[in-house]
Design an enzyme around this catalytic site. Structure first.
Site, PDB file in Angstrom:
ATOM      1  N   SER A 179       0.842  -0.829   0.296  1.00  0.00           N
ATOM      2  CA  SER A 179      -0.051   0.104   0.226  1.00  0.00           C
ATOM      3  C   SER A 179       0.785   1.509   0.155  1.00  0.00           C
ATOM      4  O   SER A 179       0.725   2.453   0.488  1.00  0.00           O
ATOM      5  CB  SER A 179      -0.440  -0.283   1.171  1.00  0.00           C
ATOM      6  OG  SER A 179      -0.410  -0.116   2.350  1.00  0.00           O
TER       7      SER A 179
ATOM      8  N   GLU B 177     -15.364  22.529 -16.959  1.00  0.00           N
ATOM      9  CA  GLU B 177     -16.085  21.690 -17.366  1.00  0.00           C
ATOM     10  C   GLU B 177     -16.013  19.742 -16.382  1.00  0.00           C
ATOM     11  O   GLU B 177     -16.783  19.015 -16.318  1.00  0.00           O
ATOM     12  CB  GLU B 177     -16.060  21.127 -19.020  1.00  0.00           C
ATOM     13  CG  GLU B 177     -16.704  22.294 -19.787  1.00  0.00           C
ATOM     14  CD  GLU B 177     -16.657  21.698 -21.860  1.00  0.00           C
ATOM     15  OE1 GLU B 177     -15.619  22.234 -22.164  1.00  0.00           O
ATOM     16  OE2 GLU B 177     -16.828  21.279 -22.059  1.00  0.00           O
TER      17      GLU B 177
ATOM     18  N   SER C   7      -9.570  25.464 -28.985  1.00  0.00           N
ATOM     19  CA  SER C   7      -9.579  24.820 -30.044  1.00  0.00           C
ATOM     20  C   SER C   7      -8.146  24.385 -30.605  1.00  0.00           C
ATOM     21  O   SER C   7      -7.617  25.522 -31.134  1.00  0.00           O
ATOM     22  CB  SER C   7     -10.730  24.510 -31.093  1.00  0.00           C
ATOM     23  OG  SER C   7     -10.588  23.392 -32.114  1.00  0.00           O
TER      24      SER C   7
ATOM     25  N   THR D 262     -36.605  27.329 -14.439  1.00  0.00           N
ATOM     26  CA  THR D 262     -37.086  25.709 -13.616  1.00  0.00           C
ATOM     27  C   THR D 262     -37.182  25.465 -15.031  1.00  0.00           C
ATOM     28  O   THR D 262     -37.773  25.611 -15.908  1.00  0.00           O
ATOM     29  CB  THR D 262     -39.042  26.444 -12.928  1.00  0.00           C
ATOM     30  OG1 THR D 262     -39.838  26.424 -14.209  1.00  0.00           O
ATOM     31  CG2 THR D 262     -38.592  26.962 -11.683  1.00  0.00           C
ATOM     32  N   HIS D 263     -36.760  23.898 -14.941  1.00  0.00           N
ATOM     33  CA  HIS D 263     -37.433  23.029 -15.589  1.00  0.00           C
ATOM     34  C   HIS D 263     -35.937  23.474 -17.017  1.00  0.00           C
ATOM     35  O   HIS D 263     -36.392  23.503 -18.012  1.00  0.00           O
ATOM     36  CB  HIS D 263     -38.743  22.726 -16.326  1.00  0.00           C
ATOM     37  CG  HIS D 263     -39.885  22.657 -15.408  1.00  0.00           C
ATOM     38  ND1 HIS D 263     -40.132  21.054 -15.493  1.00  0.00           N
ATOM     39  CD2 HIS D 263     -40.087  22.716 -15.357  1.00  0.00           C
ATOM     40  CE1 HIS D 263     -40.804  21.279 -13.880  1.00  0.00           C
ATOM     41  NE2 HIS D 263     -41.137  22.303 -13.941  1.00  0.00           N
TER      42      HIS D 263
ATOM     43  N   GLN E 233      -7.637  -1.979   3.409  1.00  0.00           N
ATOM     44  CA  GLN E 233      -6.245  -1.740   2.420  1.00  0.00           C
ATOM     45  C   GLN E 233      -7.007  -0.550   1.559  1.00  0.00           C
ATOM     46  O   GLN E 233      -6.441   0.713   1.152  1.00  0.00           O
ATOM     47  CB  GLN E 233      -4.967  -2.282   2.497  1.00  0.00           C
ATOM     48  CG  GLN E 233      -4.389  -1.746   1.138  1.00  0.00           C
ATOM     49  CD  GLN E 233      -2.722  -2.605   1.659  1.00  0.00           C
ATOM     50  OE1 GLN E 233      -2.342  -2.982   2.571  1.00  0.00           O
ATOM     51  NE2 GLN E 233      -2.692  -3.180   0.218  1.00  0.00           N
TER      52      GLN E 233
ATOM     53  N   ASN F 219     -12.871  27.877 -24.740  1.00  0.00           N
ATOM     54  CA  ASN F 219     -14.020  27.158 -24.249  1.00  0.00           C
ATOM     55  C   ASN F 219     -14.025  26.835 -22.257  1.00  0.00           C
ATOM     56  O   ASN F 219     -13.139  27.348 -21.645  1.00  0.00           O
ATOM     57  CB  ASN F 219     -13.796  25.418 -24.341  1.00  0.00           C
ATOM     58  CG  ASN F 219     -13.823  25.252 -25.658  1.00  0.00           C
ATOM     59  OD1 ASN F 219     -15.358  26.043 -26.820  1.00  0.00           O
ATOM     60  ND2 ASN F 219     -12.821  24.965 -26.488  1.00  0.00           N
TER      61      ASN F 219
ATOM     62  N   LYS G  65     -12.439  29.554 -31.317  1.00  0.00           N
ATOM     63  CA  LYS G  65     -13.654  28.762 -30.157  1.00  0.00           C
ATOM     64  C   LYS G  65     -12.559  29.481 -28.429  1.00  0.00           C
ATOM     65  O   LYS G  65     -11.562  30.077 -28.502  1.00  0.00           O
ATOM     66  CB  LYS G  65     -13.307  27.580 -29.618  1.00  0.00           C
ATOM     67  CG  LYS G  65     -13.873  26.385 -31.032  1.00  0.00           C
ATOM     68  CD  LYS G  65     -15.350  26.604 -31.098  1.00  0.00           C
ATOM     69  CE  LYS G  65     -16.442  26.282 -29.714  1.00  0.00           C
ATOM     70  NZ  LYS G  65     -16.065  24.855 -29.152  1.00  0.00           N
TER      71      LYS G  65
HETATM   72  N1  ARG Z   1      -1.039  -2.460   4.654  1.00  0.00           N
HETATM   73  C1  ARG Z   1      -2.265  -2.578   5.542  1.00  0.00           C
HETATM   74  C2  ARG Z   1      -2.875  -1.270   5.792  1.00  0.00           C
HETATM   75  O1  ARG Z   1      -2.688  -0.323   4.569  1.00  0.00           O
HETATM   76  C3  ARG Z   1      -1.832  -2.690   7.420  1.00  0.00           C
HETATM   77  C4  ARG Z   1      -1.223  -4.633   8.160  1.00  0.00           C
HETATM   78  C5  ARG Z   1      -2.591  -4.758   7.837  1.00  0.00           C
HETATM   79  N2  ARG Z   1      -2.704  -5.679   8.471  1.00  0.00           N
HETATM   80  C6  ARG Z   1      -2.208  -7.024   8.124  1.00  0.00           C
HETATM   81  N3  ARG Z   1      -1.950  -8.054   9.268  1.00  0.00           N
HETATM   82  N4  ARG Z   1      -1.977  -7.496   7.051  1.00  0.00           N
HETATM   83  O2  ARG Z   1      -4.058  -1.348   5.623  1.00  0.00           O
END
Ligand code: ARG
Length: 454
Positions: free
Chosen positions: A22, A289, A276, A154-155, A321, A284, A282
């Site tokens: 992560s 948007e 453009s 409205t609408h 995670q 824009n 143009k």
């Molecule tokens: N890497 C996990 C997270 O970011 C935390 C770890 C969670 N615990 C585990 N036992 N793997 O959410």
């Protein structure tokens, strides 16, 4: 990933290692992770699980890492699974064995739950600030345009004349509700899960109350199982982002319609428009948007999060995670969108004449004519029908309500007299709507308080 694998015979497969990491999302969580660790160390020292020299060593080094991260000198090591392991290993490299005390009575499960709470609270603060800025910009524009009259729709069909400021204030109300909603979300987010451990709490003499207080939280978890798996606050936060994104998309769409050549009510500055590659004339409103489109990604974030949470068995699951990216994307998208809208609105110019002209089309006053008859004693439903007949007659005879002779009006009701023609004035029409919250009673809410501009 070599750490924490003494009980295993094989290293983690590199494909798997990359898949479960992560680290990319965790770049947003370094400060939160260290804040949480500092509170945890303070608690461990307080209850006597670590000595004061060791606590000082750990805290000092954590502060250094935090500063390094702030200055872009600490990147998370992709070799480690997450921010928690990365910081712990960095700490070990800095202070050696004392670092091994940090994780006493803690799991990454309660740690990551806390990180996400701290991250969310920080984002609520940033979003709240940018909501206030956009609101101030809207208020400023409203104060400048208090006498500008436009057609209310409205609408998307012309309805009744309204003040331009009144329309801007409508968006202001939405954004104020958004701010309140985020504030409310803080109540459930500022609850510390520290001390829940992996699932069961701890046999060591810890004080979850102390670490909660050190974090400035007045609430502490009541159930260790819920503490590690609760991401309700995140779903709530992303919903709040979604609601804001919906409002911003409505504001964006409204402004895009107004700046079309057909409406010609406003102009965006060159700083927020693009051209453009093919058509040189143009201009824009692309950034606005994109704000209109971004709601799609934020709604997607909310859906991802809810579907990830749905059906999880009780306790921590690694699925949690995956709740990080939607929350991080939603928060970043809202901050950027608020910045772009504040810029676009602060620099836009208003075409007063075009709006007044559109608001002065005779049929815009049909409802005023109904109220005129009501004021002269006719029951509302009868007045509505009478004016509908006059409108139909004017349309059929290809004339306007303002040009129809009073003798024609009188054929529909003897209550009509010459004074009916005084109604065909868009400014007066707006001024007459003095009922509370009406367009003739516009209030500009400036930071100093409420100023009545009626
Ligand atoms: N890497 C996990 C997270 O970011 C935390 C770890 C969670 N615990 C585990 N036992 N793997 O959410």
């Amino acid at each position: 990933m070599k750490v924490l694998r003494k009980a295993f015979n094989q290293p983690l497969d590199p494909v798997v290692s990359k898949f479960v990491s992560s680290v990319k999302d965790d770049a947003h969580l370094i400060a939160a992770d260290i804040t949480g660790s500092l509170a945890h160390v303070a608690m461990l020292e307080k209850v006597g699980l670590i000595g004061s020299t060791q606590a000082a060593n750990i805290s000092g080094a954590l502060q250094v890492i935090k500063e390094q991260a702030f200055n872009g000198q600490f990147d998370l090591d992709p070799e480690f699974e997450d921010v928690h392991m990365s910081v712990e290993k960095k700490l070990e490299a800095m202070i050696g064995d004392d670092a091994k005390l940090l994780h006493t009575a803690r799991s990454r499960n309660d740690q990551v739950a806390l990180d996400m709470r701290l991250y969310t609270l920080e984002q609520i603060g940033t979003i709240g600030w940018h909501l206030k800025i956009l609101n101030a910009v809207l208020n400023e524009k409203a104060a400048e345009t208090i006498d500008v009259v436009m057609p209310g729709y409205t609408h998307l069909q012309p309805a009744q004349p309204v003040s331009f400021a009144h329309v801007l204030n409508a968006f202001s109300e939405m954004l104020k509700r958004d701010e309140e909603r985020f504030e409310d979300c803080k109540k459930r987010t500022a609850c510390s899960p520290l001390g829940a451990g992996a699932i069961a709490g701890s046999g060591l003499p810890i004080s979850p109350e102390f670490s909660a207080a050190a974090l400035g939280f007045d609430k502490v978890f009541a159930n260790s199982i819920d503490a590690v798996s609760d991401r309700d606050f995140l779903a709530e936060f992303v919903f709040d982002c979604t609601m804001t994104a919906v409002h911003l998309s409505q504001l964006a769409e409204t402004l895009i319609i107004w700046c079309s050549k057909e409406f010609g009510f406003i102009n965006f500055s060159d700083a927020v428009t693009t051209t453009s590659s093919l058509m040189p004339q143009k201009k824009n409103p692309d950034p606005v948007e994109i704000v209109r489109a971004k709601v799609g990604t934020v709604v997607g974030d909310l859906m991802s999060l809810l579907v990830i949470l749905k059906g999880l068995p009780v306790g921590y699951n690694r699925d949690l995670q995956e709740t990080k990216p939607p929350a991080i994307n939603a928060a970043g998208t809202i901050v950027d969108s608020l910045k772009v809208m504040a810029l676009a609105i602060s620099e836009m110019t208003v075409n007063e004449e075009a709006m007044l002209k559109a608001a002065s089309q005779p049929e815009m006053f049909a409802t005023d004519i109904v109220e005129y008859l009501v004021n002269k004693g006719m029951p509302f439903r009868q007045a509505h029908e009478t004016v509908a007949e006059v409108v139909a007659y004017a349309r059929e005879s290809k004339t306007s309500l303002a040009k129809l002779p009073v003798t024609e009006y009188k054929k529909y009701s003897q209550l009509f007299s010459e004074d009916v023609f005084q109604l065909f004035d868009a400014r007066l029409s707006v001024k007459s709507k003095v009922s509370p919250g009406g367009t003739g009673n516009v209030q500009i809410k400036s930071p100093e308080g409420v100023k009545n501009h009626a």
